[in-house]
Design a protein around this motif. Structure first.
Motif, PDB file in Angstrom:
ATOM      1  N   THR A  16       0.993  -0.771   0.192  1.00 25.69           N
ATOM      2  CA  THR A  16      -0.106  -0.058  -0.369  1.00 25.69           C
ATOM      3  C   THR A  16       1.085   1.168   0.378  1.00 25.69           C
ATOM      4  O   THR A  16       0.185   1.930  -0.712  1.00 25.69           O
ATOM      5  N   VAL A  17       1.966   1.310   0.810  1.00 26.47           N
ATOM      6  CA  VAL A  17       2.561   2.329   0.651  1.00 26.47           C
ATOM      7  C   VAL A  17       3.267   2.326  -0.833  1.00 26.47           C
ATOM      8  O   VAL A  17       3.626   3.991  -1.399  1.00 26.47           O
ATOM      9  N   LEU A  18       3.696   1.424  -1.276  1.00 26.34           N
ATOM     10  CA  LEU A  18       4.759   1.362  -2.349  1.00 26.34           C
ATOM     11  C   LEU A  18       3.611   1.765  -3.826  1.00 26.34           C
ATOM     12  O   LEU A  18       3.976   2.376  -4.328  1.00 26.34           O
ATOM     13  N   ARG A  19       2.553   1.891  -3.272  1.00 24.49           N
ATOM     14  CA  ARG A  19       0.739   1.868  -4.785  1.00 24.49           C
ATOM     15  C   ARG A  19       1.204   3.811  -4.338  1.00 24.49           C
ATOM     16  O   ARG A  19       1.071   4.043  -5.250  1.00 24.49           O
ATOM     17  N   ASP A  20       1.167   3.968  -3.201  1.00 26.65           N
ATOM     18  CA  ASP A  20       1.136   6.059  -2.767  1.00 26.65           C
ATOM     19  C   ASP A  20       2.081   6.256  -3.866  1.00 26.65           C
ATOM     20  O   ASP A  20       3.164   6.735  -3.234  1.00 26.65           O
ATOM     21  N   ARG A  21       1.384   7.632  -4.494  1.00 25.21           N
ATOM     22  CA  ARG A  21       1.853   8.298  -5.545  1.00 25.21           C
ATOM     23  C   ARG A  21       2.468   8.855  -4.360  1.00 25.21           C
ATOM     24  O   ARG A  21       3.734   9.795  -4.964  1.00 25.21           O
ATOM     25  N   ARG A  22       2.392   9.443  -3.411  1.00 23.68           N
ATOM     26  CA  ARG A  22       3.640  10.398  -2.722  1.00 23.68           C
ATOM     27  C   ARG A  22       4.862   9.481  -2.337  1.00 23.68           C
ATOM     28  O   ARG A  22       5.563  10.244  -1.238  1.00 23.68           O
TER      29      ARG A  22
END
Ligand code: URA
Length: 211
Positions: A16-22
């Motif tokens: 989920t953190v990896l996917r986050d654009r930020r």
């Protein structure tokens, strides 16, 4: 062809953190390495071992060590390179070969531009590192290349895969050798540009920036 999608809350959290654009590139690289180490644990479940006799401080015993020939890890350049450290952390004695393929953004076909692999891969267990199994073009071309050099036991480790890519791999490679795909998640679909939805964007760009 066998497909294993990892089901683990820690993997889901990191993904989920990896996917986050930020998420910035340094964090992205770190997370990819951690995810690959977790996926590698599953991917190496049937790695070949042989008996190995040792003495503990208490008694002799017969344990195991990795069998020969050594397994070979093949990152697909460029984005697969970001997975190498996470893999060799778990399998430090494996040999490393390289295969350079890129996706032609118009035809979505895989084009080979570099390779550094032994000519004969018969009897070798091969671990292909390719973060995004989208159309399947790159992975199919890579695995065909390994099969042509005699490999019969190939495991692909991917961060994300799409149903279209899995179907294409099954159609092109099913029955030609033993292929296992291990991924952190199976996403919904591809968009009209061949990107995985919801995905994480361009894995190479997020690892290394746009060059
Ligand atoms: N390659 C990527 O880096 N991302 C995708 O979504 C598809 C292919």
């Amino acid at each position: 062809m066998q497909v294993h999608i990892a089901e683990h809350p820690l993997i889901a959290h990191k993904l989920t953190v990896l996917r986050d654009r930020r998420t910035d590139s340094p964090t992205f690289r770190l997370l990819v390495a951690e995810l690959v180490t977790l996926l590698a644990y599953e991917a190496t479940r049937s790695i070949a071992v042989r008996e190995h006799a040792i003495d503990t401080p208490i008694a002799p015993m017969v344990g195991v060590e990795l069998a020969r020939p050594k397994p070979i890890v093949v990152p697909i350049l460029r984005a697969g390179l970001g997975m190498l450290e996470g893999m060799t952390r778990l399998l430090p004695t494996a040999e490393v070969g390289f295969l350079g393929l890129f996706r032609d953004e118009e035809t979505l076909e895989a084009v080979t531009y570099a390779n550094r692999l032994p000519d004969d891969l018969s009897g070798r267990q091969c671990f292909v590192l390719d973060p995004m199994l989208a159309t399947g073009g790159t992975l199919i071309a890579s695995v065909e290349y390994l099969f042509e050099r005699g490999a019969r036991d190939v495991t692909a480790i991917c961060v994300l895969c799409a149903p279209e890519g899995l179907a294409a791999c099954e159609a092109a490679l099913g029955g030609r050798g033993e292929l296992k795909i291990v991924a952190a998640a199976l996403d919904e679909r591809l968009d009209e540009r061949g990107y995985i939805v919801p995905g994480l964007g361009d894995a190479g760009d997020r690892l290394y920036g746009v060059v």
